[in-house]
Design a protein around this motif. Sequence first.
Motif, PDB file in Angstrom:
ATOM      1  N   TRP A   1      34.835 -70.606  30.821  1.00 16.68           N
ATOM      2  CA  TRP A   1      33.998 -71.730  31.213  1.00 16.68           C
ATOM      3  C   TRP A   1      33.326 -71.460  32.553  1.00 16.68           C
ATOM      4  O   TRP A   1      33.923 -70.860  33.456  1.00 16.68           O
TER       5      TRP A   1
ATOM      6  N   VAL B   1      30.709 -78.088  27.311  1.00 19.28           N
ATOM      7  CA  VAL B   1      32.083 -78.469  27.025  1.00 19.28           C
ATOM      8  C   VAL B   1      32.331 -79.894  27.481  1.00 19.28           C
ATOM      9  O   VAL B   1      32.921 -80.714  26.766  1.00 19.28           O
TER      10      VAL B   1
ATOM     11  N   ASP C   1      30.470 -73.479  28.184  1.00 13.16           N
ATOM     12  CA  ASP C   1      31.175 -72.368  27.555  1.00 13.16           C
ATOM     13  C   ASP C   1      30.388 -71.077  27.775  1.00 13.16           C
ATOM     14  O   ASP C   1      29.235 -70.970  27.367  1.00 13.16           O
TER      15      ASP C   1
END
Length: 371
Positions: free
Chosen positions: A81, A104, A97
């Motif tokens: 991430w 996300v 992501d």
Amino acid sequence: MNNKSINVPRRQFSGYLGCLLLSAALPSVSMANSPSSYASASVDDRGQHWLIVFDQLGNQQVKYPLPSRAHQVLKHPTQPWLLVVARRPGQYLLVIDLNTGALVQRITASTGQHFCGHMQISADGKLLYTTENITLNSAGLIVVRDFSEQLQTLQQFSSGGIGPHQLKLCDADKTLVVANGGIHTKNRQKLNLQQMHSNLSYINLATSEITEQVMLDTEYAQLSIRHIAVDDSSRVLIAMQYQGERTAVVPLVALHQRGEPLSFLAIPEKDFFQLQQYCGSACFDRTGSVVAVSAPKGDSILFWDLANNNRYLHKIKVKDGCGITAGASEGEFIVSSGRGRVYQINPRQASKTLLLKNTAIQWDNHLAAVG
């Protein structure tokens, strides 16, 4: 608190995005031990803000549209991430992501508060720390959020001053060091320059108490401590911005070690007046022996050799250069600019190699190695 999780399909880069791919010039750059990817916030020539991840060969890996200007980008230590936080006074923080380019999660600052552009993640990847302001009076807060609970707020406590900006974890994540800039703002208007007081605060994360605070002398009260870097020995590099008379000669860069006074790093007068009393990012090299500080208003990156009595090396010209991250080798740095360029610089060798050039992109203030 408005926490919202959103899933979107993987982004397909259009022909327009393809034309923004970065061109590379790498005839003399060793890639053997170099980080594979870098990330920065940016804005294109149409005024759209982006998070962009790229490698040293100029290949674009992720390009995600941002709602407004962002500031710091940070890689999560255990998940694929990237986190990007809005520029002060901002309201958003995004988790992207790195593998898919998908969102996300998006979180929003609590009512009456705003993000100040910087964040840190605990080494185990469980906690997120952000500097935030109470919007009404610029009182500084450290807000702690839990990744295992959809980044819900666990606690918040005083940063030790007003207008906090960059923060760093040290002492094996037991201590948080915070640059409190000392400036009360409304939007981005500065309201208290005659009364401002900046400081560097060390906060015990087990108790949320300030264990040490470094104040500037009265003659330097209008110096704002903005950006910091920390090495493996918890030594702090400090980059400052002066809010007083334009003709004043004041220290702009300092080092600090717990229990000791500030140690200012010398800048020759011939170089000082080109900086317009403004320093941006601060960075240690991978060994902690050389440090770099950017001065984007002065089109300069400044370097000191800490292994040789903090000796000033020289400055290297980079137009609107601000973002800095450590390179793969001792004394090496990667620098980004608002002119769409990325350089590899080694001040001991007085070398500057153009890695990437894209005139359709302006890189923002900070550059992060993310892979």
